[in-house]
Scaffold this motif. Structure first.
Motif, mmCIF file in Angstrom:
data_model
loop_
_atom_site.group_PDB
_atom_site.id
_atom_site.type_symbol
_atom_site.label_atom_id
_atom_site.label_comp_id
_atom_site.label_asym_id
_atom_site.label_seq_id
_atom_site.Cartn_x
_atom_site.Cartn_y
_atom_site.Cartn_z
ATOM 1 N N PRO A 411 0.832 -1.207 0.000
ATOM 2 C CA PRO A 411 0.000 0.000 0.000
ATOM 3 C C PRO A 411 0.866 1.257 0.000
ATOM 4 O O PRO A 411 2.044 1.227 0.375
ATOM 5 C CB PRO A 411 -0.784 -0.127 1.311
ATOM 6 N N ALA A 412 0.272 2.363 -0.395
ATOM 7 C CA ALA A 412 1.023 3.614 -0.522
ATOM 8 C C ALA A 412 1.646 4.062 0.792
ATOM 9 O O ALA A 412 2.658 4.765 0.803
ATOM 10 C CB ALA A 412 0.103 4.703 -1.065
ATOM 11 N N SER A 413 1.089 3.636 1.903
ATOM 12 C CA SER A 413 1.604 4.045 3.211
ATOM 13 C C SER A 413 2.835 3.256 3.637
ATOM 14 O O SER A 413 3.451 3.572 4.653
ATOM 15 C CB SER A 413 0.512 3.869 4.272
ATOM 16 N N GLN A 414 3.200 2.229 2.834
ATOM 17 C CA GLN A 414 4.306 1.355 3.191
ATOM 18 C C GLN A 414 5.410 1.432 2.139
ATOM 19 O O GLN A 414 5.128 1.613 0.954
ATOM 20 C CB GLN A 414 3.819 -0.099 3.277
ATOM 21 N N THR A 416 8.056 -0.180 -0.455
ATOM 22 C CA THR A 416 7.849 -1.377 -1.265
ATOM 23 C C THR A 416 9.027 -1.629 -2.192
ATOM 24 O O THR A 416 9.652 -0.694 -2.697
ATOM 25 C CB THR A 416 6.555 -1.259 -2.097
ATOM 26 N N ARG A 420 3.654 -1.050 -7.431
ATOM 27 C CA ARG A 420 2.245 -0.893 -7.102
ATOM 28 C C ARG A 420 1.370 -0.898 -8.354
ATOM 29 O O ARG A 420 0.137 -0.951 -8.246
ATOM 30 C CB ARG A 420 2.026 0.397 -6.309
#
Length: 545
Positions: A411-414, A416, A420
């Motif tokens: 997710p964008a909050s994590q 990576t 995505r």
């Protein structure tokens, strides 16, 4: 260099595979590795086997066949021959029967799990037990039907696999003295499994209590998750920091460029990797990660980059792909990058150079971009080969219908290390290509992960006499009870044991020499199972189906 010699000893998970026919249609390279248990390398299948009284026993490689029900809900369909391997070299009357399935693999590659080089055989040696490796339906030689069609797969479900284990235990007459008198209720049975087979161990003790006296579930992927971005988290956390930093930077840049819809910029980016011929942007984004997998060619299983983290093994040379990739990004003239990496500009060009000069040829050979890496040609017969022995197809059915386990970006909050741009729909679309009779060519699958978790309790099982063993570095960790989101901490009746290991490290006794934590897990598990076996009492009621 970035100090690979200082890393904890690693363990192999090399997906076994039956070679595709030489006439295999061109199609995209196969998908991510299955969550399987480790092979035992350099294991001699035909070494002499002696019982404790010196009697010559059949070789470990001797195959036996059990008449298994095709459909446990419809007995009129009859039976099929389910292959198994067995030895009683350590057995003494009253000892336990130790059963495992290798899960989604041909069982002939896992007969080493009969021996004391594994936790299975170690328990047998300690407790005077007998060991069995039972092949899972629709893998290897254990096929209810002579094809892997959607119609055949009607009986290819987790529940049928659970029922296979129970029915086998309750009805098999083992080829050993007194082998017709050791059904559950007459003798204690221990069920062992790793990864998917570890999940089956948990599911079986949860849904069919009383059949097995104890269970040992290693790296058990008990929580079905459709959007499985967590696969990459342990890799990101434990890979060299400089490599992780630069991979994150490159992936963020790739996603930004693709999302910009700037055709010229996207083409230039693809050219950096020599993939300007790849038509679909999500295929391009997936190629950065999803094609870095153990690729199956006609006669070769290769170990490749990020997914090769799951395939690491000490002193085998098989771990080099992952570290060679990181060296290509992080080492300049024998000087390693700092923990923050070299930064986007250098890492992007270095990754592109490594891909074009070395990596593409390894995974694609002479195929063009679209043939090798494209996934949008639904008409290719590649998707629908239904010959038996096609383990990838049998496993994909379980993913498409039940588990999900689609690998994608966080997710964008994590942070990576996976793009995505790749979403679960990227993989679920391919389910329609593989199984149009179930989903339709133009439909995406909707695996019933929630239903699986509801039926067998996933992380939250309360099954007793069940040991969970997990590794902090296991890429499948986030589907196990050791996941960050799991809240079940276990108990004396359901111990949760954690080591610094990788995927199913604790199944192999040799790993105890490499990791004190793994040895501790093994020792504690043996202690618990020994106690539970000592408390077992015969009970005719345990034989009921």
């Amino acid at each position: 260099m970035f100090g690979t010699s200082s890393l904890v000893t690693l363990v192999l998970l090399l997906s076994s595979a039956t070679a595709l026919p030489s006439s295999r249609a061109k199609g995209p390279t196969l998908g991510p590795p299955r969550p399987s248990i480790p092979h035992l390398e350099n294991f001699s299948k035909d070494i002499p086997v002696l019982s404790r009284n010196g009697t010559q026993l059949p070789a470990y490689s001797h195959a036996y066949y059990f008449d298994q029900l095709i459909d446990h809900m419809d007995l009129t369909l009859g039976t099929f021959k389910q292959r198994y391997y067995h030895t009683y070299e350590f057995y003494e009357p009253g000892g336990p029967i130790i059963l495992m399935t290798p899960g989604e693999e041909d069982a002939s590659g896992y007969i080493g799990y009969l021996t004391n080089t594994t936790i299975n055989g170690h328990l047998a040696q300690e407790l005077n037990g007998s060991t069995i490796v039972l092949e899972h339906r629709f893998f290897g030689d254990s096929n209810p039907y002579d094809n892997l069609s959607v119609q055949s797969f009607r009986v290819h479900t987790v529940q049928q696999a659970i029922d296979d284990l129970v029915y086998f235990a309750q009805n098999v007459q083992l080829p050993m003295p007194g082998g017709d008198q050791v059904a559950p209720g007459n003798a204690p049975w221990v069920l062992i499994g790793g990864s998917y087979a570890g999940a089956l161990t948990s599911y079986t003790l949860t849904s069919r209590p009383g059949v097995f006296t104890a269970g040992y579930a290693s790296s058990a992927v008990v929580q079905a998750i459709s959007d499985f971005w967590g696969y990459f988290e342990p890799i990101r956390q434990y890979m060299p920091a400089n490599c992780s930093a630069d991979v994150e930077a490159v992936i963020a840049h790739v996603d930004f460029v693709i999302q910009s819809n700037d055709t010229a910029a996207i083409t230039a980016l693809k050219m950096t990797f020599g993939l300007q011929g790849l038509a679909h942007n999500d295929d391009f984004a997936a190629a950065r990660i999803h094609k870095m997998v153990p690729m199956l060619t006609i006669s070769l299983v290769q170990q490749n980059l990020f997914f090769s983290w799951q395939s690491l093994q000490p002193d085998s040379g098989l771990n080099q792909a992952f570290y060679q990739f990181c060296d290509a990004l992080e080492v300049i003239n024998s000087v390693s990058a700092p923990a923050s990496g070299w930064g986007l500009d250098y890492a992007l060009q270095a990754w592109g150079a490594y891909w074009t000069s070395t990596y593409y040829k390894q995974i694609c050979g002479d195929d063009d971009d679209e043939t090798c890496l494209g996934t949008y040609d639904s008409s290719s017969p590649f998707w629908t080969y239904t010959y038996t022995g096609n383990a990838e197809r049998s496993w994909q059915w379980l993913l498409c219908t039940q588990f999900g386990f689609q690998f994608d970006g966080a997710p964008a909050s994590q942070p990576t290390i996976a793009s995505r741009i790749v979403t679960p729909a990227w993989g679920e679309r391919q389910c329609g290509y593989r199984f149009p009779g179930a989903f339709g060519y133009n439909a995406t699958a909707s695996p019933d992960a929630a239903g699986l978790n509801s039926a067998y309790k996933g992380w939250d099982t309360t099954a007793e006499h069940l040991i969970f063993a997990s590794g902090t570095r296991d890429p499948w960790r986030e589907a196990t009870v050791a996941a960050d989101g799991a809240t079940n901490i276990g108990s004396d009746l359901q111990p949760h044991l954690l080591s610094d290991g990788f995927h199913c490290s604790d199944l192999l006794i040799q790993e105890a020499a490499a990791s004190p934590q793994t040895k501790s897990v093994q020792d504690i598990a043996v202690s618990y199972i020994t106690q539970w076996i000592s408390e077992w009492k015969p009970s005719i009621n345990k034989q009921s189906a």
